[in-house]
Scaffold this motif. Structure first.
Motif, PDB file in Angstrom:
ATOM      1  N   ILE A   1     -14.674  25.356 -40.088  1.00  0.00           N
ATOM      2  CA  ILE A   1     -16.257  25.248 -39.776  1.00  0.00           C
ATOM      3  C   ILE A   1     -16.254  25.692 -38.265  1.00  0.00           C
ATOM      4  CG2 ILE A   1     -18.399  24.277 -39.678  1.00  0.00           C
ATOM      5  CD1 ILE A   1     -15.655  22.377 -41.516  1.00  0.00           C
ATOM      6  N   TYR A   2     -16.998  26.840 -38.037  1.00  0.00           N
ATOM      7  CA  TYR A   2     -17.253  27.188 -36.578  1.00  0.00           C
ATOM      8  C   TYR A   2     -18.978  27.131 -36.373  1.00  0.00           C
ATOM      9  CZ  TYR A   2     -12.386  28.572 -36.088  1.00  0.00           C
ATOM     10  OH  TYR A   2     -11.023  28.559 -35.891  1.00  0.00           O
ATOM     11  N   VAL A   3     -19.559  26.282 -35.447  1.00  0.00           N
ATOM     12  CA  VAL A   3     -20.670  26.104 -35.402  1.00  0.00           C
ATOM     13  C   VAL A   3     -21.247  26.915 -34.129  1.00  0.00           C
ATOM     14  CG1 VAL A   3     -23.104  24.846 -34.901  1.00  0.00           C
ATOM     15  CG2 VAL A   3     -21.029  23.869 -36.499  1.00  0.00           C
ATOM     16  N   GLY A   4     -22.207  28.073 -34.285  1.00  0.00           N
ATOM     17  CA  GLY A   4     -22.332  28.821 -33.036  1.00  0.00           C
ATOM     18  C   GLY A   4     -23.076  28.296 -32.118  1.00  0.00           C
ATOM     19  N   GLY A   5     -22.891  28.729 -30.817  1.00  0.00           N
ATOM     20  CA  GLY A   5     -23.646  28.178 -29.734  1.00  0.00           C
ATOM     21  C   GLY A   5     -24.704  29.152 -29.116  1.00  0.00           C
ATOM     22  N   GLU A   6     -25.738  28.448 -28.663  1.00  0.00           N
ATOM     23  CA  GLU A   6     -26.946  29.238 -28.044  1.00  0.00           C
ATOM     24  C   GLU A   6     -26.499  30.320 -26.884  1.00  0.00           C
ATOM     25  OE1 GLU A   6     -31.394  28.175 -26.156  1.00  0.00           O
ATOM     26  OE2 GLU A   6     -29.825  26.587 -26.442  1.00  0.00           O
ATOM     27  N   GLY A   7     -26.978  31.391 -26.834  1.00  0.00           N
ATOM     28  CA  GLY A   7     -26.839  32.200 -25.776  1.00  0.00           C
ATOM     29  C   GLY A   7     -27.061  31.738 -24.544  1.00  0.00           C
ATOM     30  N   ASP A   8     -26.445  32.072 -23.542  1.00  0.00           N
ATOM     31  CA  ASP A   8     -26.830  31.527 -22.100  1.00  0.00           C
ATOM     32  C   ASP A   8     -28.252  32.244 -21.675  1.00  0.00           C
ATOM     33  OD1 ASP A   8     -24.584  30.099 -21.943  1.00  0.00           O
ATOM     34  OD2 ASP A   8     -23.458  31.369 -20.521  1.00  0.00           O
ATOM     35  N   ILE A   9     -28.898  31.545 -20.794  1.00  0.00           N
ATOM     36  CA  ILE A   9     -30.045  31.783 -20.112  1.00  0.00           C
ATOM     37  C   ILE A   9     -30.083  32.702 -18.905  1.00  0.00           C
ATOM     38  CG2 ILE A   9     -32.192  30.791 -19.283  1.00  0.00           C
ATOM     39  CD1 ILE A   9     -31.940  28.565 -21.071  1.00  0.00           C
ATOM     40  N   HIS A  10     -30.877  33.548 -18.989  1.00  0.00           N
ATOM     41  CA  HIS A  10     -31.249  34.191 -17.586  1.00  0.00           C
ATOM     42  C   HIS A  10     -32.287  33.661 -16.662  1.00  0.00           C
ATOM     43  CE1 HIS A  10     -32.568  37.308 -14.607  1.00  0.00           C
ATOM     44  NE2 HIS A  10     -31.355  37.538 -14.564  1.00  0.00           N
ATOM     45  N   THR A  11     -32.095  32.958 -15.530  1.00  0.00           N
ATOM     46  CA  THR A  11     -32.811  32.109 -14.844  1.00  0.00           C
ATOM     47  C   THR A  11     -33.342  32.932 -13.648  1.00  0.00           C
ATOM     48  OG1 THR A  11     -31.519  31.191 -13.176  1.00  0.00           O
ATOM     49  CG2 THR A  11     -31.786  30.260 -15.279  1.00  0.00           C
ATOM     50  N   PRO A  12     -34.493  32.554 -12.827  1.00  0.00           N
ATOM     51  CA  PRO A  12     -34.960  33.515 -11.814  1.00  0.00           C
ATOM     52  C   PRO A  12     -33.727  33.673 -10.616  1.00  0.00           C
ATOM     53  CG  PRO A  12     -36.470  31.858 -12.228  1.00  0.00           C
ATOM     54  CD  PRO A  12     -35.516  31.613 -13.216  1.00  0.00           C
ATOM     55  N   THR A  13     -32.566  32.837 -10.693  1.00  0.00           N
ATOM     56  CA  THR A  13     -31.462  32.990  -9.633  1.00  0.00           C
ATOM     57  C   THR A  13     -30.320  33.255 -10.380  1.00  0.00           C
ATOM     58  OG1 THR A  13     -31.037  30.498  -9.953  1.00  0.00           O
ATOM     59  CG2 THR A  13     -32.695  31.208  -8.417  1.00  0.00           C
ATOM     60  N   THR A  14     -30.203  33.609 -11.503  1.00  0.00           N
ATOM     61  CA  THR A  14     -29.025  34.283 -12.074  1.00  0.00           C
ATOM     62  C   THR A  14     -28.562  35.679 -11.723  1.00  0.00           C
ATOM     63  OG1 THR A  14     -29.526  32.953 -14.177  1.00  0.00           O
ATOM     64  CG2 THR A  14     -27.881  34.750 -14.363  1.00  0.00           C
ATOM     65  N   THR A  15     -27.274  35.751 -11.305  1.00  0.00           N
ATOM     66  CA  THR A  15     -26.620  36.864 -10.997  1.00  0.00           C
ATOM     67  C   THR A  15     -25.182  37.269 -11.791  1.00  0.00           C
ATOM     68  OG1 THR A  15     -25.345  36.225  -9.168  1.00  0.00           O
ATOM     69  CG2 THR A  15     -27.559  36.869  -8.510  1.00  0.00           C
ATOM     70  N   GLY A  16     -24.811  38.386 -12.206  1.00  0.00           N
ATOM     71  CA  GLY A  16     -23.624  38.513 -13.034  1.00  0.00           C
ATOM     72  C   GLY A  16     -23.954  38.564 -14.166  1.00  0.00           C
ATOM     73  N   GLU A  17     -22.917  38.436 -14.947  1.00  0.00           N
ATOM     74  CA  GLU A  17     -22.815  38.523 -16.555  1.00  0.00           C
ATOM     75  C   GLU A  17     -23.486  37.348 -17.096  1.00  0.00           C
ATOM     76  OE1 GLU A  17     -19.440  40.117 -19.003  1.00  0.00           O
ATOM     77  OE2 GLU A  17     -19.466  37.979 -19.543  1.00  0.00           O
ATOM     78  N   VAL A  18     -24.308  37.337 -18.077  1.00  0.00           N
ATOM     79  CA  VAL A  18     -24.781  36.210 -18.889  1.00  0.00           C
ATOM     80  C   VAL A  18     -24.212  36.119 -20.193  1.00  0.00           C
ATOM     81  CG1 VAL A  18     -26.843  35.084 -19.649  1.00  0.00           C
ATOM     82  CG2 VAL A  18     -27.003  36.186 -17.781  1.00  0.00           C
ATOM     83  N   SER A  19     -23.528  35.133 -20.538  1.00  0.00           N
ATOM     84  CA  SER A  19     -22.652  34.879 -21.570  1.00  0.00           C
ATOM     85  C   SER A  19     -23.240  34.728 -22.903  1.00  0.00           C
ATOM     86  CB  SER A  19     -21.547  34.115 -21.399  1.00  0.00           C
ATOM     87  OG  SER A  19     -20.631  33.921 -20.400  1.00  0.00           O
ATOM     88  N   GLY A  20     -22.592  35.590 -23.954  1.00  0.00           N
ATOM     89  CA  GLY A  20     -23.216  35.002 -25.322  1.00  0.00           C
ATOM     90  C   GLY A  20     -22.572  33.625 -25.851  1.00  0.00           C
ATOM     91  N   GLY A  21     -23.515  33.151 -26.996  1.00  0.00           N
ATOM     92  CA  GLY A  21     -22.705  32.064 -27.456  1.00  0.00           C
ATOM     93  C   GLY A  21     -21.351  31.806 -28.072  1.00  0.00           C
ATOM     94  N   PHE A  22     -20.812  30.765 -28.295  1.00  0.00           N
ATOM     95  CA  PHE A  22     -19.785  30.783 -29.100  1.00  0.00           C
ATOM     96  C   PHE A  22     -19.648  31.211 -30.377  1.00  0.00           C
ATOM     97  CE2 PHE A  22     -17.061  28.159 -31.901  1.00  0.00           C
ATOM     98  CZ  PHE A  22     -15.916  28.513 -31.490  1.00  0.00           C
ATOM     99  N   ASN A  23     -18.610  31.853 -30.538  1.00  0.00           N
ATOM    100  CA  ASN A  23     -18.409  32.710 -31.889  1.00  0.00           C
ATOM    101  C   ASN A  23     -19.169  33.881 -31.997  1.00  0.00           C
ATOM    102  OD1 ASN A  23     -17.040  32.781 -34.527  1.00  0.00           O
ATOM    103  ND2 ASN A  23     -18.615  31.554 -35.764  1.00  0.00           N
ATOM    104  N   GLY A  24     -18.856  34.677 -31.092  1.00  0.00           N
ATOM    105  CA  GLY A  24     -19.193  36.052 -31.381  1.00  0.00           C
ATOM    106  C   GLY A  24     -20.489  36.669 -30.612  1.00  0.00           C
ATOM    107  N   GLY A  25     -21.345  35.732 -30.016  1.00  0.00           N
ATOM    108  CA  GLY A  25     -22.615  36.165 -29.257  1.00  0.00           C
ATOM    109  C   GLY A  25     -22.341  37.337 -28.151  1.00  0.00           C
TER     110      GLY A  25
END
Length: 380
Positions: A90-114
């Motif tokens: 069983i692989y339970v997917g993770g929520e995609g990371d959030i882009h906030t007002p201070t985020t820079t660089g890559e915003v990662s996808g959730g665990f298991n292929g996002g």
């Protein structure tokens, strides 16, 4: 005078005197851990497998003064016959990371292929796509099973990441773009909600005007299907601002292009992942598409998109799965063993003890006043 006693068979005892009452089936839940989980089948029988996909990441919009939402996860289920001792992964997917007002660089996808939003900054960008939730008879994240797809039992599709502008607020044409919902045979495309940033390349298809004298050109990101991954929004492989950095595929949401300003939302993972949102300079972008679900079109199950009403793992119903994914295994057939003392054939007046045990430790009760393991007298 000899008195003739009629012998009674076990079948008569079970059907005429008592009946099995309630047997509580085992339910095993799997929450998000960010890694592999396993389930060893306790006994041969029929099991209900249920998956809930993860939500795509949100992105902050200055003009809306709020977060633009990512696509919600879908729900998928089916009944399968499993063998005692068999191991299910069983692989339970993770929520995609959030882009906030201070985020820079890559915003990662959730665990298991996002899929990721490859380049973001304080001016804006996309959220990561949600990761897939799946059951399989082979270990490995979903995308690693592309050459052994027959080992996959159920997949719940996941939402695409949103895109939003966090700098310009002088008009209503650079607000944000929601991620597409996951689930269904064909998942939802990105780009719903609010209004979109503009794409500067007029050579793309679907050119139209947003009433501000600027050319608009969007091929919105499409959702994954049962046979292929979704397409990128505003795709132009000859221009690095628009080219997808990682394409959608089996078990994999696309990552958006590495734009010099900021990238679109990542595609949601699923049986086939969603396309990435459009990427470009100067507040250009859209949300990513959702990933599709899979249950081999089994009539015993359901395949529900994240835009529709589905079972809530906490009870009741809900519209789409928010946050991380979830998984559940329910044993539908719980075998029992019955011991009859003194034997299977007795005479009237004999005291009989029926002792039933559940193979999986379920609670057993008997009807008509009979208690498990307590003697009772048989009458003709």
């Amino acid at each position: 005078m000899t008195k003739l006693l009629t012998k009674l068979s076990l079948v008569f005892i079970l059907t005429a005197f008592i009946a099995i009452g309630n047997i509580t089936s085992q339910v095993t839940n799997f929450d998000y851990t960010g890694g592999m989980q396993s389930f060893t089948v306790p006994s041969t029988g029929t099991y209900l497998l249920e998956c809930w996909g993860a939500e795509g990441g949100t992105s902050f919009s200055k003009s809306q003064d709020d977060y633009v939402i990512g696509g919600k996860g879908g729900y998928c289920s089916r009944e399968v016959n499993l063998t005692g001792g068999q191991v299910i992964y069983i692989y339970v997917g993770g929520e995609g990371d959030i882009h906030t007002p201070t985020t820079t660089g890559e915003v990662s996808g959730g665990f298991n292929g996002g899929g990721a939003s490859s380049q973001t900054n304080i001016y804006g960008g996309g959220g990561g796509g949600g990761g897939a939730t799946h059951f399989a008879t082979a270990s490995g994240e979903l995308s690693s099973l592309s050459s052994s797809q027959s080992s996959v039992l159920v997949v719940a599709g996941d939402g695409g990441g949103a895109w939003a502008c966090n700098y310009f607020d002088w008009d209503n044409y650079r607000d944000g773009s929601e991620g597409g919902a996951g689930g269904g045979i064909t998942a939802q495309g990105g780009g719903y909600g609010y209004t979109m940033g503009y794409c500067r390349n007029p050579a793309n298809n679907n050119i139209y005007n947003q009433n501000d004298s600027r050319s608009q050109a969007y091929n919105y990101a499409t959702g994954g299907t049962d046979v292929a991954g979704g397409n990128q929004g505003c795709a132009n492989p000859s221009n690095p601002f628009y080219a997808t950095s990682v394409p959608s595929a089996f078990g994999l949401g696309a990552s958006s292009g590495n734009a010099s300003s900021h990238s679109g939302g990542g595609g949601g993972a699923g049986w086939y992942g969603g396309g990435a949102g459009a990427s470009g300079e100067n507040a250009n972008g859209t949300g990513g598409g959702g990933g599709s679900s899979y249950n081999d079109n089994d009539p015993t199950g359901s395949n529900i998109a994240g835009t529709d009403v589905m079972p809530n793992p906490a009870g009741g119903t809900m519209t789409g799965k928010e946050g991380n994914g979830y998984a559940r295994i329910t044993q539908l057939c719980d075998p029992i063993n019955i011991v009859v003392d003194p034997g299977t054939t007795v005479c009237p007046g004999t005291w009989v003890t029926l002792t039933a045990t559940s193979t999986n430790g379920g609670n057993i009760s008997w009807d008509n006043g009979v208690s498990n393991g307590v003697p009772f007298q048989i009458y003709s």
